[in-house]
Design a protein around this motif. Structure first.
Motif, PDB file in Angstrom:
ATOM      1  N   THR A 133      18.499  16.729  34.327  1.00 30.01           N
ATOM      2  CA  THR A 133      18.145  17.696  35.444  1.00 30.01           C
ATOM      3  C   THR A 133      17.995  19.054  33.982  1.00 30.01           C
ATOM      4  OG1 THR A 133      19.135  16.883  37.417  1.00 30.01           O
ATOM      5  CG2 THR A 133      19.247  19.003  36.625  1.00 30.01           C
ATOM      6  N   VAL A 136      14.366  19.344  32.926  1.00 32.36           N
ATOM      7  CA  VAL A 136      13.437  19.946  33.550  1.00 32.36           C
ATOM      8  C   VAL A 136      12.905  21.278  34.077  1.00 32.36           C
ATOM      9  CG1 VAL A 136      12.936  19.715  36.050  1.00 32.36           C
ATOM     10  CG2 VAL A 136      13.198  17.944  35.713  1.00 32.36           C
ATOM     11  N   THR A 144       3.913  18.716  38.035  1.00 38.45           N
ATOM     12  CA  THR A 144       5.399  18.456  39.068  1.00 38.45           C
ATOM     13  C   THR A 144       5.963  18.724  39.085  1.00 38.45           C
ATOM     14  OG1 THR A 144       5.120  15.830  37.730  1.00 38.45           O
ATOM     15  CG2 THR A 144       6.946  16.352  39.649  1.00 38.45           C
ATOM     16  N   ASN A 145       5.985  18.556  40.556  1.00 38.28           N
ATOM     17  CA  ASN A 145       7.429  19.395  41.373  1.00 38.28           C
ATOM     18  C   ASN A 145       8.619  19.987  40.189  1.00 38.28           C
ATOM     19  OD1 ASN A 145       9.882  19.522  43.347  1.00 38.28           O
ATOM     20  ND2 ASN A 145       7.998  21.302  43.812  1.00 38.28           N
ATOM     21  N   GLY A 147      11.936  19.527  41.312  1.00 37.17           N
ATOM     22  CA  GLY A 147      12.673  18.707  42.472  1.00 37.17           C
ATOM     23  C   GLY A 147      12.449  17.112  42.405  1.00 37.17           C
ATOM     24  N   LEU A 148      11.277  16.981  42.213  1.00 35.78           N
ATOM     25  CA  LEU A 148      10.909  15.504  42.320  1.00 35.78           C
ATOM     26  C   LEU A 148      11.003  14.548  41.107  1.00 35.78           C
ATOM     27  CD1 LEU A 148       9.275  13.073  43.652  1.00 35.78           C
ATOM     28  CD2 LEU A 148       6.849  14.046  43.064  1.00 35.78           C
ATOM     29  N   SER A 149      11.304  15.573  40.652  1.00 38.05           N
ATOM     30  CA  SER A 149      11.021  15.004  38.543  1.00 38.05           C
ATOM     31  C   SER A 149      12.748  15.024  38.161  1.00 38.05           C
ATOM     32  CB  SER A 149      10.836  16.323  37.468  1.00 38.05           C
ATOM     33  OG  SER A 149       9.687  16.501  37.612  1.00 38.05           O
ATOM     34  N   ALA A 151      15.241  14.083  41.094  1.00 42.83           N
ATOM     35  CA  ALA A 151      15.167  13.306  42.050  1.00 42.83           C
ATOM     36  C   ALA A 151      14.378  11.155  41.010  1.00 42.83           C
ATOM     37  CB  ALA A 151      14.603  12.928  42.877  1.00 42.83           C
ATOM     38  N   ILE A 152      13.514  11.529  40.606  1.00 43.09           N
ATOM     39  CA  ILE A 152      12.803  10.764  40.068  1.00 43.09           C
ATOM     40  C   ILE A 152      13.707  10.115  38.735  1.00 43.09           C
ATOM     41  CG2 ILE A 152      10.734   9.704  38.505  1.00 43.09           C
ATOM     42  CD1 ILE A 152       9.176  11.321  40.100  1.00 43.09           C
TER      43      ILE A 152
END
Length: 404
Positions: A133, A136, A144-145, A147-149, A151-152
């Motif tokens: 986190t 990011v 890339t968003n 939040g998506l990063s 979550a991945i």
């Protein structure tokens, strides 16, 4: 988990050699080399993908540093067996500023999940999620968003951790099954050895009683001849015949008892001393019939008294055990007892019963009686075979010597 257990699961090959100072030292097998190389290549591939993606929005200097950091992280994976926790922590911290270390971090996290208890796996996984986190926001990817990063990264850490714990559980299960199989095999061998020892002791007690009886006859009749030298010739001849027959039978019994150890401390036991012979087989069959069993006796031995007493007694015991097993495991069926033999050709006894017509209640027993019969037949110089018939029944067949 003890140190021995941690070392046991630290090495998938389960091979540990004592080092020079007594410490455990792993020895990689061919399988270990294949796994290590595969993880190294997989981590390098993921690192190259991350480096290629970050090179699009970073300077050449940062890209070079990322590549060096990724190479060092991948090379550090060779320490994952010796220092899995320390390596995972170091790679997790490096992952916060170097995305190229993500592949090596996932491989190291998998090793921790395989080799460490859940408590350590949980906090190292949480650390990995936290550093992912942080990455990011420290090294944001404009394509890339955020939040998506996040979550991945969380999903990848969770999947790798679950996979490693699944592998660890499977290894523990396999090892537990192997240990259980080894214990079961050792217990079965111990039970068989105990059954053979008990059979030898029972035979020794029985034979001791027979020998004592025959030697007593020898002593009595020899004493009568010594103190009555003027006895009538008929009495002298009768006593001599008894002495000769008793000596012959005692020698026959002595041949069977050679090699059988008498259990110590049992000389004074007042147990049963049955001495059945083939001539009493009819009484055994009648007793079974009176108990409700259907038994058919087929014999070609016209003179059972001509069979040596020891051989006849063994036949009696074999038939007795077989009829008992038939009453236990195949009640209501017709049991056939076949006795064939002649002097010089041996004596064969065969007991067969068909499969029961319906369900049979469970009867306690472990088959030790058949082991005892096999031992008894071997001590008598014969052999015994038993097993199920193709039609579902059971057959027991024994051959015993019958001298001419």
């Amino acid at each position: 988990m003890t140190r021995t257990d941690r070392q046991r699961w630290l090495f998938p090959s389960h091979l540990v050699e004592p080092g020079g100072n007594g410490a455990a030292r792993p020895r990689r097998t061919a399988r270990d080399w294949v796994v290590d190389i595969s993880l190294f290549l997989l981590a390098a591939f993921v690192g190259l993908l991350a480096a290629d993606a970050s090179a699009q929005y970073t300077s050449d200097t940062v890209t070079l540093l990322d590549q060096l950091a990724g190479a060092a992280a991948c090379c550090a994976l060779w320490l994952r067996r010796r220092r899995p926790v320390g390596l995972a922590v170091a790679l997790a911290l490096a992952n916060a500023v170097a995305p190229v270390a993500a592949g090596a971090l996932l491989a190291s996290l998998f090793s921790v999940a395989v080799r460490r208890p859940f408590r350590e796996v949980a906090w190292i996984g949480a650390l990995s999620v936290a550093t992912s986190t942080v990455q990011v926001f420290v090294r944001p990817d404009p394509t890339t968003n955020a939040g998506l990063s996040v979550a991945i990264g969380f999903i990848l850490v969770l999947l790798v951790t679950a996979w490693g714990m699944l592998v660890r559980s499977r290894r523990q299960l396999v090892e537990a099954l192997r240990e259980r199989a080894r214990r079961a095999e050792a217990e079965a061998e111990l039970r068989a050895a105990q059954a053979q020892r008990l059979a030898r002791e029972a035979i020794a007690r029985e034979m001791h009683d027979v020998l004592a009886h025959r030697l007593t006859l020898l002593s009595v009749h020899a004493g009568a001849l010594e103190f009555r030298p003027d006895a009538p010739p008929e009495q002298v001849a009768r006593a001599a015949g008894v002495i000769r027959d008793s000596a012959h039978e005692a020698l026959q019994d002595l041949r069977e008892i050679i090699g059988v150890l008498r259990a110590p401390g049992e000389n004074g036991e007042a147990g049963d001393r049955p001495q059945p012979t083939l001539a009493t087989l009819d009484a055994l069959i009648a007793e079974s019939r009176e108990a409700g069993a259907e038994v058919v006796l087929d014999t070609t031995v016209d003179d059972p008294a001509a069979v040596p007493a020891a051989t006849g007694r063994t036949v009696y015991r074999i038939a007795q055990e077989a009829l008992t097993n038939a009453r236990k495991h195949a009640p209501g069926t017709t049991v056939t007892v076949t006795v064939r033999g002649r002097p010089g050709g041996g004596l064969t006894v065969e007991v067969r019963n068909p499969a029961p017509g319906g369900p049979v209640p469970h009867v306690p027993g472990s088959g030790q009686g058949l082991i005892g019969l096999t031992e008894r037949a071997a001590l008598a110089g014969g052999r015994l075979e038993h097993g199920p018939d193709p039609d579902g029944g059971f057959a027991l067949r024994a051959w015993l010597p019958w001298p001419a």
